[in-house]
Design a protein around this motif. Structure first.
Motif, PDB file in Angstrom:
ATOM      1  N   GLU A 226      -1.003  -3.051  -7.648  1.00 48.01           N
ATOM      2  CA  GLU A 226      -2.087  -3.843  -7.226  1.00 48.01           C
ATOM      3  C   GLU A 226      -3.334  -3.458  -7.670  1.00 48.01           C
ATOM      4  O   GLU A 226      -3.561  -2.126  -7.981  1.00 48.01           O
ATOM      5  CB  GLU A 226      -2.084  -4.298  -5.761  1.00 48.01           C
ATOM      6  CG  GLU A 226      -2.264  -2.893  -4.839  1.00 48.01           C
ATOM      7  CD  GLU A 226      -2.053  -3.193  -3.285  1.00 48.01           C
ATOM      8  OE1 GLU A 226      -1.501  -4.459  -2.784  1.00 48.01           O
ATOM      9  OE2 GLU A 226      -2.605  -2.707  -2.653  1.00 48.01           O
TER      10      GLU A 226
ATOM     11  N   ASP B 133      -0.406   0.883  -4.260  1.00 47.16           N
ATOM     12  CA  ASP B 133      -2.042   0.794  -3.888  1.00 47.16           C
ATOM     13  C   ASP B 133      -3.084   0.890  -4.800  1.00 47.16           C
ATOM     14  O   ASP B 133      -2.717   1.912  -5.786  1.00 47.16           O
ATOM     15  CB  ASP B 133      -2.238   1.575  -2.580  1.00 47.16           C
ATOM     16  CG  ASP B 133      -3.266   1.373  -1.887  1.00 47.16           C
ATOM     17  OD1 ASP B 133      -3.278   0.257  -1.267  1.00 47.16           O
ATOM     18  OD2 ASP B 133      -4.467   1.926  -1.891  1.00 47.16           O
ATOM     19  N   LYS B 134      -3.759   0.315  -4.700  1.00 43.52           N
ATOM     20  CA  LYS B 134      -4.901   0.156  -5.787  1.00 43.52           C
ATOM     21  C   LYS B 134      -5.663   1.485  -5.842  1.00 43.52           C
ATOM     22  O   LYS B 134      -5.937   1.847  -6.725  1.00 43.52           O
ATOM     23  CB  LYS B 134      -6.035  -1.075  -5.595  1.00 43.52           C
ATOM     24  CG  LYS B 134      -6.608  -1.276  -4.528  1.00 43.52           C
ATOM     25  CD  LYS B 134      -7.469  -2.431  -4.541  1.00 43.52           C
ATOM     26  CE  LYS B 134      -8.228  -2.766  -3.380  1.00 43.52           C
ATOM     27  NZ  LYS B 134      -7.415  -3.400  -2.509  1.00 43.52           N
TER      28      LYS B 134
ATOM     29  N   ASP C  33       0.950  -1.173   0.004  1.00 45.48           N
ATOM     30  CA  ASP C  33       0.116  -0.092   0.082  1.00 45.48           C
ATOM     31  C   ASP C  33       0.838   1.345  -0.123  1.00 45.48           C
ATOM     32  O   ASP C  33       0.520   2.203   0.713  1.00 45.48           O
ATOM     33  CB  ASP C  33      -0.977   0.084   1.140  1.00 45.48           C
ATOM     34  CG  ASP C  33      -1.618  -1.429   1.340  1.00 45.48           C
ATOM     35  OD1 ASP C  33      -1.895  -1.851   0.268  1.00 45.48           O
ATOM     36  OD2 ASP C  33      -2.214  -1.455   2.386  1.00 45.48           O
TER      37      ASP C  33
HETATM   38 MG    MG Z   1      -4.001  -2.204  -0.591  1.00 37.95          MG
END
Ligand code: MG
Ligand code: C2E
Ligand code: MG
Ligand code: MG
Length: 279
Positions: A238, A204-205, A182
């Protein structure tokens, strides 16, 4: 009257507190039962090297097979497990399952030189002998340490930089890999990146979701990728869900991606099928 509404407010507050405590107690009991009855299951999400178009890793993600509720996701129970410290036995279960699965993959000649990534909570590092647990599981499974990656968040590092530097160096000395999960979402300083033996940054997404149209996400993603390149650490994005996101990341020289575009997290047998069919 004011007096009455004050009383009602108090009443409401009291009930809310009671239910919160009640929830904590039941969650703790439920989690204890779940550990005993082995209700947890580990799923594996493929990580794809987008330069070589090859599966190079898997992230182990826990799910709870609850007898009444069905499949429960980590967002529902990890924080309770951390608060009650039941994350320590749960984390050992994850480590055990993931090491054995990764060893099985190597024996099947799948994912050679790849990694299995495991999420580690700061509670596990601070309140258990994580190093000893990892040594034990590596010995039991006969997995080679280069095949194991630990995912940590920046918040853990920032809590106590000096202490975490010592612990992370000890972990690194085993030969395992370290990833920052993250990346960019926590309260952090870039200073630690100079001193810490990190192998990978995970974008992080929340920064991936707006790619490639959201200018702010573009700026942040490019900056993290430039940082990763400059520091000579691997980068993985991600939550990659679309072709357009993948193309952007490819153009910006991101090493790996993980997300629903390729696959959600899979059961062991499904994961084996996924690698076998990946071409
Ligand atoms: Mg995450
Ligand atoms: P994380 O480590 O950042 O894991 C990535 C999360 O994104 C996973 O959620 C994954 O299923 C989800 N994801 C992957 N690809 C996509 C995508 O394309 N789109 C979207 N919307 N989501 C995607 P999951 O499995 O629900 O896990 C949530 C978090 O719970 C993890 O975030 C991690 O912090 C924690 N967690 C999971 N397993 C463990 C564990 O074994 N131990 C500990 N301590 N924490 C865990
Ligand atoms: Mg993770
Ligand atoms: Mg993550």
């Amino acid at each position: 009257s004011a007096k009455n509404s004050g009383k009602n407010q108090y009443q409401f507050y009291k009930n809310e507190m009671t239910s919160e405590i009640f929830e904590k107690i039941t969650m703790k009991q439920e989690l204890t039962e779940a550990i005993k009855n082995e209700e947890f299951e580990i799923y594996y999400q493929p990580q794809i090297d987008i330069k070589e178009n090859k599966v190079v890793g898997a992230e182990a993600l826990i799910r709870w097979n609850h007898k009444k509720l069905g499949l429960v996701f980590p967002s529902e129970f990890i924080s309770h497990a951390e608060e009650s410290r039941l994350i320590i036995p749960i984390g050992e279960f994850v480590l055990n399952k993931a090491c054995n699965f990764m060893k099985k993959l190597s024996d099947l000649n799948l994912l050679n030189e790849g990694i299995i990534a495991i999420n580690i909570s700061s509670i596990q590092i601070k309140h258990s002998d994580l190093l000893a647990s990892i040594i034990k599981e590596l010995e039991n499974s006969k997995l080679s340490p280069q095949n194991l990656e630990i995912e940590l968040t920046e918040s853990y590092i920032m809590e106590d930089i000096e202490e975490s530097l010592i612990i992370l160096k000890n972990l690194k000395n085993l030969g395992i890999k370290l990833a920052i999960d993250d990346f960019g979402t926590g309260y952090s300083s870039l200073n630690y990146l100079k001193q810490f033996p990190i192998d990978k940054l995970k974008i992080d997404k929340s920064f991936v979701s707006g790619l490639p149209s959201n200018k702010k996400d573009v700026a942040i993603a490019k900056t993290i990728l430039a940082l990763g390149n400059g520091l000579e650490v691997k980068t993985i994005a991600e939550g990659v869900e679309t072709i357009e996101q993948k193309q952007f990341l490819q153009k910006e020289a991101c090493d790996e991606i993980q997300g629903w575009l390729y696959s959600k997290a899979l059961r062991e047998d499904e994961f084996i099928e996924f690698i076998k069919n990946f071409n």
